[in-house]
Write a protein that holds these residues in place. Structure first.
Motif, short mmCIF file in Angstrom:
data_model
loop_
_atom_site.label_atom_id
_atom_site.label_comp_id
_atom_site.label_asym_id
_atom_site.label_seq_id
_atom_site.Cartn_x
_atom_site.Cartn_y
_atom_site.Cartn_z
N MET A 69 0.85 -1.19 0.00
CA MET A 69 0.00 0.00 0.00
C MET A 69 0.88 1.24 0.00
O MET A 69 2.11 1.14 0.04
N SER A 70 0.26 2.39 -0.06
CA SER A 70 1.01 3.63 -0.05
C SER A 70 1.64 3.83 1.32
O SER A 70 0.94 3.93 2.34
N PHE A 71 2.95 3.88 1.34
CA PHE A 71 3.66 4.09 2.60
C PHE A 71 3.34 5.48 3.16
O PHE A 71 3.21 5.66 4.36
N ALA A 72 3.20 6.46 2.27
CA ALA A 72 2.84 7.82 2.69
C ALA A 72 1.46 7.84 3.34
O ALA A 72 1.25 8.51 4.36
N VAL A 225 -1.72 11.99 -6.13
CA VAL A 225 -0.69 12.82 -5.51
C VAL A 225 0.65 12.08 -5.55
O VAL A 225 0.70 10.86 -5.38
N TYR A 226 1.70 12.83 -5.83
CA TYR A 226 3.06 12.28 -5.75
C TYR A 226 3.66 12.73 -4.43
O TYR A 226 3.75 13.92 -4.14
N THR A 230 8.48 9.91 -0.03
CA THR A 230 8.49 8.44 -0.13
C THR A 230 8.70 7.98 -1.57
O THR A 230 8.88 6.79 -1.82
N GLY A 231 8.66 8.91 -2.52
CA GLY A 231 8.87 8.57 -3.92
C GLY A 231 7.72 7.82 -4.55
O GLY A 231 7.90 7.16 -5.58
N GLU A 232 6.51 7.93 -3.98
CA GLU A 232 5.36 7.15 -4.45
C GLU A 232 4.39 7.99 -5.28
O GLU A 232 4.08 9.12 -4.93
N ALA A 233 3.91 7.39 -6.35
CA ALA A 233 2.82 7.95 -7.14
C ALA A 233 1.53 7.30 -6.65
O ALA A 233 1.38 6.08 -6.71
N ASN A 234 0.62 8.10 -6.11
CA ASN A 234 -0.61 7.58 -5.51
C ASN A 234 -1.83 8.06 -6.29
O ASN A 234 -1.88 9.22 -6.70
N ILE A 235 -2.82 7.18 -6.47
CA ILE A 235 -4.04 7.60 -7.17
C ILE A 235 -5.29 7.23 -6.38
O ILE A 235 -5.33 6.24 -5.65
N ASN A 236 -6.30 8.08 -6.58
CA ASN A 236 -7.63 7.88 -6.01
C ASN A 236 -8.38 6.92 -6.94
O ASN A 236 -8.61 7.23 -8.11
N VAL A 237 -8.78 5.76 -6.42
CA VAL A 237 -9.39 4.73 -7.27
C VAL A 237 -10.92 4.77 -7.26
O VAL A 237 -11.57 3.93 -7.89
N VAL A 238 -11.52 5.77 -6.60
CA VAL A 238 -12.97 5.90 -6.58
C VAL A 238 -13.48 6.55 -7.87
O VAL A 238 -14.60 6.28 -8.31
N HIS A 250 -0.10 10.73 -15.01
CA HIS A 250 0.24 12.07 -14.49
C HIS A 250 1.15 11.96 -13.28
O HIS A 250 2.20 12.62 -13.21
N GLU A 251 0.77 11.13 -12.31
CA GLU A 251 1.58 11.00 -11.09
C GLU A 251 2.91 10.33 -11.38
O GLU A 251 3.93 10.66 -10.76
N LEU A 252 2.94 9.39 -12.31
CA LEU A 252 4.20 8.77 -12.70
C LEU A 252 5.11 9.78 -13.40
O LEU A 252 6.34 9.66 -13.33
N SER A 253 4.52 10.78 -14.05
CA SER A 253 5.31 11.85 -14.66
C SER A 253 6.05 12.64 -13.58
O SER A 253 7.22 12.99 -13.74
#
Length: 374
Positions: A69-72, A225-226, A230-238, A250-253
């Motif tokens: 999961m997202s560490f952040a 959000v990036y 933590t260097g993580e690309a996070n996305i809202n899956v709703v 976008h976040e991977l960019s």
């Protein structure tokens, strides 16, 4: 006498401020100086981005990529517990010698300096380096309604090219035909192809993290959000399926050094269009189309109507379904606060139009997709 006094001061510093804290504070001070240079030098920003920032983002991404999961997000969820423990620790330390309180205080300052240093060396150069238009060798100019119309037609055509391979629910939105994990792999493949084609960003494979608290996150209107620390690309899956590949791209960019928001938006489109997967290509073209159509509506409502009523009815259902979905989250305090914070953050890093800078992706779209517009 002065030598004796200096020695005493040095001993006091050693006693009151632990060595690791001293090192991190010094690095933080150095980061402040570097940040000032970044603001005033495009060449230095590009150099740091290519030779230092990339390595930092790569290391952080690889260190956290194994975590499911997202560490952040986990840190955010644990923050009340962490805060409570810190308060208890402060009271415990205050009962001891004064020097222990100082050591704790300097340690907390050092943690802040470390986070700031990671931001400056790992992510900030992207805000002040060469702009994407120069990298793509296009010129951003004021655009006309006719140019917006032509760009919208072009993007509708790109959607049409893959629409027969996209599964649309009748009268509603499209459906992504695979899991989020599979989407991850396909986007990584697209980034590998984009890196070969464009050559101005370093590429590596990493997974987008899916936010567990996506439902709550939706009330802030944040789709992704990036987290630079933590260097993580996070996305809202709703959010609806068609937004997910584009948002993830976008976040991977950001993770690959494209810091400016409008540039990450357009880079997401370019990457999606490099994919062999029809749904990812559809996601890229359709999301950019929405930006262009919003601008066209403001510029010329009649030209907007031509596009709206002339395009595939399934695209209109897609947009209407999104509006119905978003209505639940549209008006709330969390969204107002989130926008204000984000606006201030963007302005503090040279994006003087704040959140309005998201609309500048339209200028990039016209400049790149209509190279013969003059």
């Amino acid at each position: 006498m002065k030598k004796i006094e200096f020695k005493k001061i040095r001993e006091k510093i050693k006693d009151y401020c632990p060595l690791p804290a001293r090192i991190l504070i010094l690095i933080g001070l150095a980061a402040g100086i570097v940040n000032l240079i970044l603001i005033n030098s495009v060449a230095f920003s590009d150099f740091l981005s290519d030779h230092v920032s990339y390595i930092i983002r790569l290391i952080l991404a690889k260190l956290t990529n194994w975590f499911p999961m997202s560490f952040a997000e986990l840190l955010l969820m644990l923050s009340p517990l962490i805060l409570a423990l810190l308060i208890v620790l402060i009271f415990k330390i205050s009962e001891k010698e004064v020097r222990y309180s100082w050591r704790f205080a300097f340690s907390m300052i050092a943690v802040g300096c470390f986070a700031y240093s990671v931001f400056v060396f790992g992510f900030a150069p992207g805000y002040y380096g060469t702009v994407l238009t120069d990298k793509l060798e296009v010129k951003r100019e004021k655009v006309s309604a006719e140019q917006l119309y032509e760009t919208a037609l072009f993007l509708v055509g790109q959607c049409d090219e893959v629409s027969d391979e996209v599964d649309f629910s009748y009268g509603s939105s499209s459906v992504m035909p695979y899991s989020l994990d599979e989407m991850n792999g396909r986007l990584n493949d697209a980034y590998a192809k984009a890196a070969e084609k464009y050559g101005f960003f370093h590429n590596f494979r990493s997974d987008v993290k899916y936010v567990v608290m996506s439902e709550w996150m939706s009330y802030t209107h944040i789709t992704g959000v990036y987290t630079f620390f933590t260097g993580e690309a996070n996305i809202n899956v709703v959010f609806p399926d068609y937004t997910l590949p584009y948002t993830a791209a976008h976040e991977l960019s950001h993770q690959r050094g494209i810091s400016r928001e409008e540039e990450a938006n357009f880079m997401a489109y370019l990457v999606c269009m490099e994919s062999d997967d029809p749904y990812i290509r559809y996601s890229g073209a359709f999301n950019l189309l929405e930006y262009v159509l919003n601008a066209l509506y403001s510029a010329d409502a009649s030209l907007y109507s031509e596009i709206w009523y002339g395009m595939d009815i399934r695209y209109r259902y897609e947009m209407r379904a999104y509006n119905e979905f978003f209505e639940k989250y549209r008006e709330n305090v969390a969204a107002d606060v989130s926008e204000a914070v984000n606006d201030h953050y963007l302005e503090s890093h040279g994006q003087t139009e704040g959140t309005r800078s998201y609309g500048l992706v339209v200028d990039l779209a016209v400049a790149y997709l209509l190279p013969d517009k003059e």
